[in-house]
Enzyme design. Structure first.
Site, PDB file in Angstrom:
ATOM      1  N   ASP A  69      -7.624   6.797  -4.353  1.00  0.00           N
ATOM      2  CA  ASP A  69      -6.939   5.635  -4.934  1.00  0.00           C
ATOM      3  C   ASP A  69      -7.326   5.463  -6.399  1.00  0.00           C
ATOM      4  O   ASP A  69      -8.161   6.211  -6.919  1.00  0.00           O
ATOM      5  CB  ASP A  69      -7.199   4.390  -4.085  1.00  0.00           C
ATOM      6  CG  ASP A  69      -8.552   3.737  -4.320  1.00  0.00           C
ATOM      7  OD1 ASP A  69      -9.375   4.268  -5.094  1.00  0.00           O
ATOM      8  OD2 ASP A  69      -8.795   2.675  -3.726  1.00  0.00           O
ATOM      9  N   GLU A  96       0.824  -1.210   0.000  1.00  0.00           N
ATOM     10  CA  GLU A  96       0.000   0.000   0.000  1.00  0.00           C
ATOM     11  C   GLU A  96       0.863   1.267   0.000  1.00  0.00           C
ATOM     12  O   GLU A  96       0.465   2.280  -0.545  1.00  0.00           O
ATOM     13  CB  GLU A  96      -0.918   0.031   1.236  1.00  0.00           C
ATOM     14  CG  GLU A  96      -1.989  -1.030   1.240  1.00  0.00           C
ATOM     15  CD  GLU A  96      -3.136  -0.753   0.305  1.00  0.00           C
ATOM     16  OE1 GLU A  96      -3.307   0.393  -0.161  1.00  0.00           O
ATOM     17  OE2 GLU A  96      -3.880  -1.703   0.014  1.00  0.00           O
TER      18      GLU A  96
END
Length: 166
Positions: free
Chosen positions: A37, A28
């Site tokens: 995202d 991540e």
């Protein structure tokens, strides 16, 4: 600086949760703030999502670590509620990373879970490599993450299969 897994252990997360946290953080990345995202979800730190994340926020490393710890506990509880078979450590780490990334709903409705609960463990692990698209686009980061999850998932299974063959 201590590793993420060691820092999570210091917060009281044990074993698979601490290992998974380090594994998830590797994929991540750490962003000390909020961002959108690749699929348009407001996200923060190590991939934390939810109502507590809003545009323009900033967080300390400790705040990000606490969010990761809380997220891991939630995702692990959801994972273990859906999985009806005992998991090896490698499977647990891989599937927790996957669950953290795709969410509870996608995990619960997946062929991967159906195969896993039917004890078709190797086939279930190989389902991970199908999940490399976001908004219809194949993402290099997801390809890499799924390859690592697949290797982790098969790690202990390969040992079991080798032991059973002898």
């Amino acid at each position: 600086m201590k590793s993420i897994a060691a820092r999570l252990s210091a917060l009281g997360l044990a074993g698979v949760l601490a290992i998974s946290g380090g594994y998830i953080a590797m994929h991540e990345g750490e962003v000390l703030g909020s961002y959108v995202d690749p699929v348009g979800i407001m996200t923060a730190c190590y991939g934390s999502t939810g109502k507590h994340v809003a545009p323009g926020q900033t967080f300390s490393q400790d705040e990000c670590l606490y969010m990761l710890a809380a997220d891991l506990q939630l995702h692990n509880a959801q994972l273990m509620q859906a999985v009806k078979v005992p998991l090896s450590e490698g499977e647990h780490v891989a599937y927790l990373s996957f669950h953290y990334n795709v969410g509870a709903g996608s995990f619960r409705s997946s062929t991967l879970l159906r195969l896993l609960n039917a004890e078709q463990r190797v086939d279930a692990c190989h389902q991970l490599s199908r999940w490399v698209y976001a908004n219809g686009k194949k993402l290099r980061g997801l390809v890499k993450r799924r390859q690592h999850e697949l290797e982790m998932c098969l790690r202990d299974l390969d040992l079991r299969l080798a032991a059973n063959a002898n």
